[in-house]
Each structure stands twice: as C-alpha cells, then as structure tokens.
Design an enzyme around this catalytic site. Structure first.
Site, PDB file in Angstrom:
ATOM      1  N   SER A 238     -75.440  48.695 -79.624  1.00 30.46           N
ATOM      2  CA  SER A 238     -74.850  48.893 -81.019  1.00 30.46           C
ATOM      3  C   SER A 238     -74.978  47.453 -81.258  1.00 30.46           C
ATOM      4  O   SER A 238     -75.508  46.575 -80.670  1.00 30.46           O
ATOM      5  CB  SER A 238     -73.248  49.266 -80.949  1.00 30.46           C
ATOM      6  OG  SER A 238     -72.544  48.457 -80.082  1.00 30.46           O
ATOM      7  N   LYS A 239     -74.578  47.246 -82.590  1.00 33.15           N
ATOM      8  CA  LYS A 239     -74.680  45.994 -83.304  1.00 33.15           C
ATOM      9  C   LYS A 239     -73.991  44.880 -82.300  1.00 33.15           C
ATOM     10  O   LYS A 239     -74.365  43.631 -82.458  1.00 33.15           O
ATOM     11  CB  LYS A 239     -74.064  46.120 -84.764  1.00 33.15           C
ATOM     12  CG  LYS A 239     -75.374  46.558 -85.761  1.00 33.15           C
ATOM     13  CD  LYS A 239     -74.817  46.683 -86.999  1.00 33.15           C
ATOM     14  CE  LYS A 239     -75.434  47.338 -88.034  1.00 33.15           C
ATOM     15  NZ  LYS A 239     -75.104  47.503 -89.417  1.00 33.15           N
ATOM     16  N   ARG A 240     -72.816  45.383 -81.728  1.00 33.17           N
ATOM     17  CA  ARG A 240     -71.842  44.143 -81.201  1.00 33.17           C
ATOM     18  C   ARG A 240     -72.430  43.809 -79.888  1.00 33.17           C
ATOM     19  O   ARG A 240     -72.450  42.878 -79.381  1.00 33.17           O
ATOM     20  CB  ARG A 240     -70.690  45.024 -80.906  1.00 33.17           C
ATOM     21  CG  ARG A 240     -70.533  46.074 -80.049  1.00 33.17           C
ATOM     22  CD  ARG A 240     -69.208  46.551 -79.666  1.00 33.17           C
ATOM     23  NE  ARG A 240     -69.158  47.717 -79.150  1.00 33.17           N
ATOM     24  CZ  ARG A 240     -69.101  47.907 -77.783  1.00 33.17           C
ATOM     25  NH1 ARG A 240     -68.709  46.732 -77.186  1.00 33.17           N
ATOM     26  NH2 ARG A 240     -68.924  48.921 -77.000  1.00 33.17           N
ATOM     27  N   HIS A 241     -73.772  44.528 -79.612  1.00 30.32           N
ATOM     28  CA  HIS A 241     -74.503  44.135 -78.375  1.00 30.32           C
ATOM     29  C   HIS A 241     -75.532  43.453 -78.556  1.00 30.32           C
ATOM     30  O   HIS A 241     -76.176  42.826 -77.938  1.00 30.32           O
ATOM     31  CB  HIS A 241     -75.018  45.441 -77.381  1.00 30.32           C
ATOM     32  CG  HIS A 241     -73.974  46.294 -77.086  1.00 30.32           C
ATOM     33  ND1 HIS A 241     -73.639  47.552 -77.059  1.00 30.32           N
ATOM     34  CD2 HIS A 241     -72.761  45.893 -76.135  1.00 30.32           C
ATOM     35  CE1 HIS A 241     -72.376  47.930 -76.543  1.00 30.32           C
ATOM     36  NE2 HIS A 241     -72.065  47.078 -75.833  1.00 30.32           N
ATOM     37  N   GLY A 242     -76.237  43.400 -79.941  1.00 27.76           N
ATOM     38  CA  GLY A 242     -77.560  42.812 -80.048  1.00 27.76           C
ATOM     39  C   GLY A 242     -78.433  43.658 -80.726  1.00 27.76           C
ATOM     40  O   GLY A 242     -79.635  43.513 -81.006  1.00 27.76           O
TER      41      GLY A 242
END
Length: 469
Positions: A238-242
């Site tokens: 997801s976005k929080r992972h990259g």
C-alpha cells in the site's frame, strides 16, 4: 519468430512499483532476446482514465529509461477494429447476442447458489435467433462446453482450468463498448505479442483470453505471471509501504538504475549478486527463473542499493544526476558557474559520494559549499556553538596562519588545538568548527571539507559565526 513483449498499463492511476517491475521484466526479456518491446495504454475505462495519469506513465517510463520500440498505442483509438472482430465472431458463431437483463442473470445465479452450484451464466441465449423488444443486448463469447484449458505458465508451471467452470464471458457491453478481456486479446493478436508478462492477478483471465484467441485462429502467446509484491509486513503493498507513483522515487532522490536494480531482485536472482548494471540485467535475466512466491518490499534495501549505485558512478556522471536537486535547494547552475572562487561540483560530489544514500541527501550536504548557512541547525548550534567564541577565534587565527591550504595541514592544526584546548578530544574542536562553517554537526571529514571550501571562505564563515555568538 522474433520475441515481442508488451507493457499495457491502465491510465486510471499512477505508475507504481508493481507496474514498473512488470514493465522491467517485459523490457528485459525483449532486450535479452533481441526482440521488440511494445507500450500500450489500455484506456477503455473512460470514466476513470485521465490524461494526467497517461502523461505520468509516459514520464515515468522515460525517466526509468525503459524505452519502447513501438507505441504508445491507445485502445480507445482502436474501437473500430474491435467492432470489426466482434462482427466476425458473431458471423462465425463464436459469439452471440445475449438479451438477459442484469436482474435475470442475478436471479439465475441466486438459484444456482441455492442449489449449491457455482454461480455462472447458463448460456440460455446461445440458441436465441430473435431480438427481444426493449432490450439492447450484450455480446458474449461462446466458451467451450467441455474439456480443459491448460496454461503452460513460464513462472507458475502448468495450470489447468476446467472449461465447465468458465461461463460465457461478456466481450461487448450493451452500449457497444468492448470489454477489457476482449480488447487485450485483439491487441495481442494484432501486435504479434509472443510473450505476455504481467501480474499473477491476471492468471484467472488467461484461459478465457486463450479461448478467444483460439476461436479467432490466432497464435496463443506464452504467458508468464509475475507474483505480487508485498509490504515489509507481508501484507498487500500500500502507499504506507511504498506503493506510490514511481515519480515520487525520483523526487526522493533515487537513481533510475538503482530502482530498477532493486525491483529486478524482487523475485529473481543471479547467484549471490546484488548490484547489477543495466547491461548485466539484460545479459543475465531469464523470465523462466523468476520465483513464483511473492516478494517483500524492503525500503532499507532500496536505500542501500541506491547508495551503491551512487558510489559506482564517476563524480562527473553523478554530477549530472545531482543538478536538479541542487537547484531545488537554491544552488542554481548560474551560481555554480560563478567562477573559480567556488569549488568544482565534481570535487564536491567525490567528497560526498561515500556518505550519501540519495541525491536529495547529497544536494543538502553539497549546498553548504555554495550557499553560506544562515545560522545553522538550532539543535546543533545549541549543543556545539554556544559559548565557543574563544575557540572560534583561536581556530580562525591558527587556520589563517597556514601557508598551505591542504587537508593534511588543516588536520595537523586541528589535532594541535584538540590537545591544547580540548583535552585531546578532537570532537570538541571539530564539531563547533563544523557548525560554524557548514551549519550542522554532520559533514564529510572536516579537514577535507575545509580544503575544498577554500581558505578565504572558511575564514569568512568562522568570523561570521564568531560575531554572531
């Protein structure tokens, strides 16, 4: 037959790293085999596709250097071709008009679920010959009734699908627009694609697409379904992972070759080698050696690989990558060209190469050589500069007396001052000096930093800091 691969993103969002890895694998296979790489924009989702997303895809591919040999082709410009093939299939009986309403299809599926059966369209309109008043039909593909469709996947191996489990797929909506699975088939056929390399979320689409190709008498390409990328916590990326736009990695100061090196290793390896040039990736990559298990995104590994690539470039080569990031921190090209009073940028880059993980980090560290720090980082000033006026005066006098402005001579002066003024502790001399000259307590070796900054500028900054104190 010459190898032909394709990358076919949908412009309904940004180009993220999962898409980039798919594009990279397709590009590498084509380059390694001396084939062609085709770029296709699948923009039939008119409501969600945007020109901005299309532009971002093209910009991202260009920044990464994933050059395409043909395209970009746009599906919405090929509507007439899709309708031509639909008409051929209707005439051949491999497709038919279906007049069932959505409500009827849902009721059919509810009955099937109630009997414990798999919900699927039962083909009731296959034999219909007359139109139904007030209903605009969809077009369905006449799927084989029995047997199985076998996908010989280059990554996952043999995958079997029972045709009885695959109902008659809608290939054109009631408004006449063709569906994704149909457009993809016609595109791959027309463009002579020999190898379809894509995410394994498409694996279940493959038997349907193979059936349509076979119904058209077209050659079925080889398929390779690439496993997904997971976050560090093994959850969906997801976005929080990259999982952000690839252009955000450019903004964060990553080199394109480093990002590609990182992505090629997510599911593929060549012995124990970690760092690859682009040429080595082309030489060693084989699509049939990609691991079928999902890989985890590791931000720290990406930073390490980027630092390795930065260190392997020549200072002159890295300078060209650094210029836009310097401009962002106020070091313009006109400033860099101001004259011999300022250090040459490749020399600054060489000094910083071993310590920088990103171009953003390097630009921030390089700025002090060209723009005098206003005061300095507040925490560093508080910790290292307050109450050090006498030491700065002594430093200024000792450095001013140096006949040769070289790193070794500067180091000797600082060592002597550490003995006479700081109980032999070099840090008590070097840290106030760093903050006074560079604005912060972190820099490359202080003797090399001052040597490159120059005597006149070093002394000017020391006097300025002394006056400020």
């Amino acid at each position: 037959m010459s190898v032909r691969t394709r990358f076919a993103p949908s412009p309904t969002g940004y180009l993220h790293i999962g898409g980039v890895r798919t594009a990279l694998y397709s590009w590498l296979h084509a380059r390694q085999q001396g084939g062609h790489f085709v770029l296709r924009i699948e923009d039939t989702d008119v409501e969600r596709s945007t020109p901005e997303a299309t532009a971002a895809i093209l910009e991202g591919m260009a920044w990464l250097g994933l050059d395409w040999d043909e395209g970009p082709f746009y599906q919405m410009r090929r509507i007439d071709r899709y309708r031509e093939v639909l008409a051929q299939m209707l005439a051949a009986g491999t497709a038919y008009h279906c007049y069932c309403s959505r409500e009827e299809v849902e009721a059919m599926r509810e009955d099937q679920r109630g009997r414990g059966e798999k919900a699927r369209y039962d083909g009731r309109c296959r034999q219909r010959t007359a139109a139904r008043d007030g209903v605009t039909p969809v077009i369905r593909f006449r799927s084989p009734d029995g047997g199985e469709t076998v996908v010989e996947d280059l990554i996952h191996g043999t995958v079997r699908f029972q045709n009885s489990e695959l109902d008659d797929l809608i290939i054109a909506r009631s408004d006449g627009t063709p569906t994704y699975n149909f457009c993809v088939v016609v595109d791959d056929w027309d463009m002579g694609i020999t190898h379809v390399i894509r995410g394994d979320d498409h694996l279940n689409n493959t038997p349907r697409q193979m059936q349509i190709l076979q119904a058209l008498g077209a050659r079925v390409p080889a398929y390779a379904h690439v496993p997904m990328i997971l976050g560090p916590d093994k959850q969906k990326l997801s976005k929080r992972h990259g999982a952000v736009s690839v252009l955000e990695y450019r903004e964060q100061g990553f080199l394109p070759d480093a990002l590609l090196n990182f992505l090629v290793r997510l599911g593929w390896s060549h012995g124990d080698q970690e760092i690859f040039t682009r040429e080595e990736m082309v030489e060693f990559f084989r699509i049939d050696t990609v691991n079928k298990a999902a890989s985890a995104f590791n931000p720290e590994k990406l930073l390490w690989i980027n630092a390795q690539h930065m260190q392997r470039l020549t200072p002159e080569g890295l300078t060209q990558h650094l210029l836009p990031y310097l401009n962002a921190v106020g070091v313009t090209e006109s400033l860099l060209a101001a004259g011999p009073a300022l250090p040459a940028l490749p020399a600054v880059v060489a000094l910083l190469q071993e310590r920088s993980k990103t171009l953003v980090e390097m630009a921030a560290a390089a700025a002090m050589f060209y723009v005098t720090p206003v005061v300095g980082e507040p925490k560093d000033v508080e910790k290292h500069l307050h109450g050090q006026g006498a030491l700065l005066v002594t430093l200024t006098q000792a450095l001013d007396a140096l006949p040769n402005w070289e790193a070794a001579a500067i180091h000797s002066v600082l060592q002597e001052l550490a003995v006479t003024h700081a109980d032999g502790k070099m840090g008590k001399v070097a840290q106030p000096l760093r903050v006074a000259v560079a604005g912060r307590a972190v820099s490359p070796p202080i003797d090399a930093t001052l040597a490159l900054l120059g005597k006149e500028e070093t002394l000017a900054r020391l006097r300025r800091a002394t006056a400020w104190i």
